[in-house]
Design a protein around this motif. Structure first.
Motif, PDB file in Angstrom:
ATOM      1  N   UNK A   1       3.427  -2.712 -36.258  1.00  0.00           N
ATOM      2  CA  UNK A   1       2.874  -3.780 -37.166  1.00  0.00           C
ATOM      3  C   UNK A   1       2.364  -4.940 -36.496  1.00  0.00           C
ATOM      4  N   UNK A   2       2.353  -5.008 -35.108  1.00  0.00           N
ATOM      5  CA  UNK A   2       1.736  -6.123 -34.341  1.00  0.00           C
ATOM      6  C   UNK A   2       0.119  -5.607 -34.015  1.00  0.00           C
ATOM      7  N   UNK A   3       0.538  -4.363 -33.552  1.00  0.00           N
ATOM      8  CA  UNK A   3      -1.025  -3.920 -33.259  1.00  0.00           C
ATOM      9  C   UNK A   3      -2.011  -3.841 -34.225  1.00  0.00           C
ATOM     10  N   UNK A   4      -1.498  -3.534 -35.485  1.00  0.00           N
ATOM     11  CA  UNK A   4      -2.097  -3.442 -36.640  1.00  0.00           C
ATOM     12  C   UNK A   4      -2.709  -4.789 -37.117  1.00  0.00           C
ATOM     13  N   UNK A   5      -1.728  -5.725 -36.859  1.00  0.00           N
ATOM     14  CA  UNK A   5      -2.352  -7.281 -37.335  1.00  0.00           C
ATOM     15  C   UNK A   5      -3.113  -7.713 -36.431  1.00  0.00           C
ATOM     16  N   UNK A   6      -3.282  -6.965 -35.129  1.00  0.00           N
ATOM     17  CA  UNK A   6      -4.567  -7.433 -34.049  1.00  0.00           C
ATOM     18  C   UNK A   6      -5.458  -6.716 -34.256  1.00  0.00           C
ATOM     19  N   UNK A   7      -5.607  -5.863 -35.263  1.00  0.00           N
ATOM     20  CA  UNK A   7      -6.889  -4.918 -35.413  1.00  0.00           C
ATOM     21  C   UNK A   7      -6.967  -3.850 -34.734  1.00  0.00           C
ATOM     22  N   UNK A   8      -5.863  -3.174 -34.006  1.00  0.00           N
ATOM     23  CA  UNK A   8      -5.892  -1.778 -33.293  1.00  0.00           C
ATOM     24  C   UNK A   8      -5.672  -0.671 -34.405  1.00  0.00           C
ATOM     25  N   UNK A   9      -6.387   0.270 -34.393  1.00  0.00           N
ATOM     26  CA  UNK A   9      -6.254   1.308 -35.155  1.00  0.00           C
ATOM     27  C   UNK A   9      -5.732   2.438 -34.529  1.00  0.00           C
ATOM     28  N   UNK A  10      -5.770   2.504 -33.221  1.00  0.00           N
ATOM     29  CA  UNK A  10      -5.046   3.751 -32.465  1.00  0.00           C
ATOM     30  C   UNK A  10      -4.289   3.251 -31.604  1.00  0.00           C
TER      31      UNK A  10
END
Length: 287
Positions: free
Chosen positions: A47-56
């Protein structure tokens, strides 16, 4: 099926087999990688990674978490509930290689305790058995260097369309052992062996002379047609099951003549069909 917004990869395997090398390669390819995160934190991490814009994103999972290691299945189920299909890359090596590597860095095995190094290795294999069985790609690093490992990881996860299915065709020699990281093993020892033709013996299946000799056999053409038909069925099935990477190993006696020529020709045919194919001649040069 609609692809999820974020891709999740678990990096796991035996201590000393190359987990960190895999992680470093993925970082170089633009993946966001976390090391040894407790499994219960995986859904939050994504969730944190997705919110930061990471897709992989990738996470190194190993037995250092001890009892928390048992929480991995529940964590993967939580990711699936979010619409994310976890992939697993598993690295392993023979006991002898792991012993040599562990001794060279002079660090105890995480499960060794008061016992011998081999005791820790065997406990780890047992602990990782379920993850290995579920792995999307298994890489045996016993006989490859860090650069070859990096190349294999890069092939699987670096292209502009790294969600596409990718196939590795590996030639090998049965006398050197069956590749333990192959999804399918095929045998071409039924073909006449160029080793017994004096002018062909010093050449390899990459040469025109050996290739012409091998492919000129009616049985070789029938085999290629038959295997092509099998792969036409199997590879789409892999993709439907969420498998993006597969290895098909093709073996002869030594891995020098027949398997090399047949692997090259099968790769050529599959590429003509639009499939991404990587060729690895495992045993070429060992003779």
């Amino acid at each position: 099926m609609t692809e999820p917004a974020i891709r999740f990869l678990a990096i796991t395997g035996m201590s000393g087999a190359g987990r960190r090398s895999v992680a470093h390669t993925l970082e170089d390819l633009g993946w966001y990688v976390a090391d040894n995160l407790p499994p219960t934190m995986l859904p939050t991490f994504v969730d944190v990674a997705a919110a930061a814009g990471y897709d992989r994103v990738a996470v190194v999972l190993d037995v250092r978490t001890r009892i928390e290691f048992d929480d991995i299945p529940a964590a993967f189920e939580a990711l699936q509930e979010k619409g994310i299909l976890p992939q697993i890359i598993f690295v392993e090596a023979s006991d002898a290689v792991i012993v040599r590597r562990q001794e060279s860095v002079r660090r105890p095995h995480p499960l060794q305790g008061d016992g011998a190094l081999l005791d820790g290795i065997r406990r780890e294999r047992a602990m990782l058995a379920t993850l290995r069985a579920a792995a999307d790609i298994v890489i045996d690093t016993s006989d490859i260097n860090v650069h070859q490992l990096s190349d294999r990881v890069a092939y699987a996860f670096s292209s502009s369309d790294d969600r596409a299915f990718k196939l590795t065709l590996m030639s090998f020699g049965f006398k050197n052992g069956i590749p333990i990281d192959a999804d399918m093993v095929l045998d071409v020892r039924f073909l006449p062996n160029p080793h017994w033709v004096p002018e062909l013996r010093p050449q390899t299946g990459l040469s025109h002379a050996v290739s012409s000799y091998v492919l000129g056999q009616d049985a070789a053409q029938a085999w290629l047609e038959g295997v092509g038909g099998v792969l036409d069925t199997v590879l789409p099935g892999y993709q439907r099951e969420g498998k993006r990477v597969a290895t098909v190993a093709i073996g002869c006696t030594g891995g020098k003549h027949r398997s090399t020529a047949m692997t090259e020709e099968l790769a050529r045919r599959l590429r003509e069909e639009g499939l991404s194919v990587h060729v690895d001649h495992r045993d070429l040069g060992l003779e």
